[in-house]
Motif scaffolding. Sequence first.
Motif, PDB file in Angstrom:
ATOM      1  N   ARG A  39       0.743  -1.029  -0.225  1.00 18.32           N
ATOM      2  CA  ARG A  39      -0.171  -0.008  -0.027  1.00 18.32           C
ATOM      3  C   ARG A  39       0.901   1.221  -0.033  1.00 18.32           C
ATOM      4  N   ILE A  41       3.835   1.529  -1.068  1.00 17.37           N
ATOM      5  CA  ILE A  41       4.589   1.813  -2.587  1.00 17.37           C
ATOM      6  C   ILE A  41       3.809   1.864  -3.736  1.00 17.37           C
ATOM      7  N   ASP A  42       2.383   1.856  -3.740  1.00 13.38           N
ATOM      8  CA  ASP A  42       1.587   1.842  -4.717  1.00 13.38           C
ATOM      9  C   ASP A  42       1.397   3.181  -5.017  1.00 13.38           C
ATOM     10  N   ASP A  43       1.456   3.676  -6.461  1.00 11.56           N
ATOM     11  CA  ASP A  43       1.319   4.938  -7.057  1.00 11.56           C
ATOM     12  C   ASP A  43      -0.274   5.112  -7.387  1.00 11.56           C
ATOM     13  N   LEU A  44      -1.290   4.335  -6.892  1.00  6.10           N
ATOM     14  CA  LEU A  44      -2.673   4.429  -7.253  1.00  6.10           C
ATOM     15  C   LEU A  44      -3.447   4.490  -5.641  1.00  6.10           C
ATOM     16  N   HIS A 142       4.718  -2.429 -10.414  1.00  2.00           N
ATOM     17  CA  HIS A 142       5.508  -1.717 -11.175  1.00  2.00           C
ATOM     18  C   HIS A 142       6.524  -1.074 -10.243  1.00  2.00           C
ATOM     19  N   THR A 143       5.894  -0.519  -8.874  1.00  2.00           N
ATOM     20  CA  THR A 143       6.878   0.270  -8.072  1.00  2.00           C
ATOM     21  C   THR A 143       7.668  -0.605  -7.047  1.00  2.00           C
ATOM     22  N   ASN A 144       7.488  -1.944  -7.159  1.00  3.96           N
ATOM     23  CA  ASN A 144       8.217  -2.701  -6.200  1.00  3.96           C
ATOM     24  C   ASN A 144       9.535  -2.957  -6.719  1.00  3.96           C
TER      25      ASN A 144
END
Length: 168
Positions: A39, A41-44, A142-144
């Motif tokens: 949560r 690191i999620d960009d949404l 994709h942010t991980n």
Amino acid sequence: MERGDNGEPMAPLTVRPYRLPDDAEALSRIFADSEEYHRAIDDLPPLIPPVGIDYARQRFATMKPDDPERCLLVAEVGGEVVGHVEAIMRRDEAAGFTGTYVDELAVSPSWRGRGVGTALMAAVEEWARGKGALSVALDHLHTNEGAHRLYERLGFRTRGVIMERRLR
């Protein structure tokens, strides 16, 4: 051999099947920590409220670990559960395809970057080969970047892109 903070050799890392209900609390903690990390690191914006430890406990309390088409493994060091992986067989008999899909890989925050994910993925690959799988697939945010580096180092290559369209 890995060494602890005090320089002493650490107990070896072992991978074994889930033992429920015995592992449930440790699995719940690691799962909830992983969800919180994702949560963060999620960009949404999240679609659902945080799941938290109560959801995680319920998840593992109702899990059926005896399904032969599911791989449910923990990594432990000195009796402490430090990570887990869940994978499932995917079969398309008409096409002659058998593959394995990794649904979940989670490592305790203090154990990330110390070979736990590598050991768990190696065990999944061994299990998948034994089931006749042609491949192992997975997805990640994709942010991980840490997960992406791990999977690339293990030989995974991007074959597709998951796209999402929010309905709410």
